[in-house]
Design a protein around this motif. Structure first.
Motif, short mmCIF file in Angstrom:
data_model
loop_
_atom_site.label_atom_id
_atom_site.label_comp_id
_atom_site.label_asym_id
_atom_site.label_seq_id
_atom_site.Cartn_x
_atom_site.Cartn_y
_atom_site.Cartn_z
N THR A 174 0.99 -4.25 -4.36
CA THR A 174 1.75 -3.06 -4.00
C THR A 174 1.40 -2.58 -2.60
O THR A 174 2.28 -2.21 -1.80
CB THR A 174 1.49 -1.93 -5.02
N GLN A 178 4.07 -2.48 0.36
CA GLN A 178 4.39 -1.19 0.98
C GLN A 178 4.35 -1.29 2.50
O GLN A 178 5.25 -0.79 3.20
CB GLN A 178 3.41 -0.12 0.48
N LYS A 181 7.23 -3.42 3.83
CA LYS A 181 8.49 -2.69 3.70
C LYS A 181 8.62 -1.62 4.79
O LYS A 181 9.62 -1.55 5.51
CB LYS A 181 8.56 -2.05 2.32
N LYS A 182 7.58 -0.79 4.91
CA LYS A 182 7.67 0.35 5.82
C LYS A 182 7.53 -0.05 7.28
O LYS A 182 8.19 0.50 8.16
CB LYS A 182 6.60 1.38 5.45
N LYS A 203 5.80 1.38 -9.60
CA LYS A 203 4.90 1.02 -8.50
C LYS A 203 5.43 1.56 -7.17
O LYS A 203 4.67 2.00 -6.30
CB LYS A 203 4.71 -0.49 -8.44
N ALA A 204 6.75 1.51 -6.99
CA ALA A 204 7.35 2.05 -5.76
C ALA A 204 7.11 3.54 -5.66
O ALA A 204 6.73 4.06 -4.59
CB ALA A 204 8.85 1.74 -5.73
N ALA A 207 3.63 4.33 -4.67
CA ALA A 207 3.39 4.04 -3.26
C ALA A 207 4.07 5.04 -2.34
O ALA A 207 4.00 4.91 -1.10
CB ALA A 207 3.87 2.62 -2.93
N LEU A 209 7.33 5.60 -2.16
CA LEU A 209 8.60 5.06 -1.70
C LEU A 209 9.73 5.45 -2.65
O LEU A 209 9.49 5.72 -3.84
CB LEU A 209 8.53 3.53 -1.62
N THR A 219 13.81 -0.94 -4.12
CA THR A 219 12.76 -1.05 -3.10
C THR A 219 11.83 -2.21 -3.43
O THR A 219 11.51 -3.04 -2.59
CB THR A 219 11.97 0.26 -3.00
#
Length: 357
Positions: A174, A178, A181-182, A203-204, A207, A209, A219
């Protein structure tokens, strides 16, 4: 127990433990340091003479300090160490230790945590991201080229908008997902044996998100194992090694990857069938691999990984680091402080910190 307590400190490659253990009262503790890791007792390729050499090294000691899983202690080895009274390890989990065998012998095992309870998870996250970027940007190859009189090698590959596939969506999976992704706008797909979309959404949220974007795209998208290996531009491994997960990534998975894909493993070497990965890379079937962990560690000198020919004659490019994901100075420093404190507690008959059984 007559005379000083004999203590062995194993596998501290950087020597961080030495000033701490050498500060102990020499009339009470006689400390020996062993920086060369012998081949694991329970590895199928370890000959009997090496097993006997390991036993001869460890047999005199009442206390053994070990760093993570560098020297495993299976029940067969424990049975051959009659003088052993205490084991000091690092972190709060060490799968190289047969805790049932230690408990049966009445040998306490004490772990060690840092000030924040960390066992190197942030460090491993940073190392994973660094390896992804280094593989994508050809850092190692270009560095070598410049230092040896060359210049540019091959074009780099961008990550923005590409697909990041994480095998495992626990704490580490995760954390890395993260960041990818970010920081780079990568689309994240995830697979593990029991992962559901509901759990991936959770989990998103954990995080920080959104669960999905404005167009309804998840996501963290839970997918099949086949879809992950077939669609991901970067595949990164983040599952715990167990009897069930051992060898969970094999030729059938690796051969589905895109020829432009990057494979990253900072988790545990035996999660991947090593000969299958070597075969895929020697045939140049994917762009690159970045590996911090191996089936047998330290790598034998004659290991096929130990070559500078990666990236030549049709082979994939390969980036290697020597299991450095958790090896941060501050973390190791704290771990050895706790080990010494536990040794002193044990000598006084006091309760141990982070006792593992």
């Amino acid at each position: 127990m007559s005379g000083p307590i004999k203590v062995a400190v194993l596998d501290d490659y950087q020597g961080i433990s030495e000033p701490k253990f050498r500060a102990l009262d020499p009339t009470k503790f006689e400390v020996s340091f062993f920086k060369d890791t012998l081949r694991p007792y329970n590895h199928p390729d370890t000959p009997q003479e090496i097993k006997d050499k390991l036993v001869a090294r460890l047999e005199p000691f009442a206390v053994i300090s070990t760093m993570r899983e560098r020297t495993p202690f299976p029940s067969e080895l424990i049975a051959r160490l009659p003088n052993l009274k205490l084991v000091l390890t690092t972190g709060n989990r060490n799968r190289g230790l047969d805790l049932d065998a230690f408990q049966a012998r009445g040998i306490p095992v004490a772990g060690a945590l840092g000030h924040h309870g960390s066992v190197g998870s942030v460090s491993t996250t940073e190392h994973t991201v660094a390896m992804v970027l280094a593989a994508a940007r050809n850092i190692a190859q270009d560095d070598l080229s410049v230092k040896t009189g060359g210049w540019q090698t091959v074009p780099t590959v961008g990550l923005a908008g590409k697909v990041f596939g994480t095998v495992g969506l626990g704490r580490l999976g995760t954390a890395v997902a993260q960041i990818m992704k970010k920081a780079f706008g990568m689309r994240v797909v995830a697979w593990s044996e029991n992962l559901t979309q509901e759990r991936a959404d959770e989990k998103a949220r954990e995080a920080g998100l959104l669960v999905e974007d404005g167009e309804g795209n998840k996501t963290f998208k839970a997918v099949s194992k086949e879809e992950l290996f077939r669609t991901a531009d970067v595949v990164s491994v983040h599952v715990v090694l167990s009897d069930r997960s051992r060898g969970c990534i094999a030729a059938r998975d690796l051969e589905m990857m895109k020829p432009t894909a990057i494979f990253v493993n900072t988790s545990r070497g035996p999660l991947v069938v090593e000969k299958d990965l070597l075969g895929v890379l020697e045939q140049g079937r994917i762009r690159a691999a970045a590996l911090d962990v191996f089936d047998l560690e330290p790598l034998p000198l004659d290991s096929p990984w130990r070559t500078t020919k990666w990236g030549q004659d049709g082979r994939s490019r390969v980036l290697l680091t020597p299991h450095m994901g958790y090896v941060e100075e501050e973390t190791l420093d704290e771990w050895y402080d706790v080990q010494v404190e536990n040794l002193l507690r044990w000598e006084k008959g006091e309760e141990l910190q982070v006792r593992l059984w």
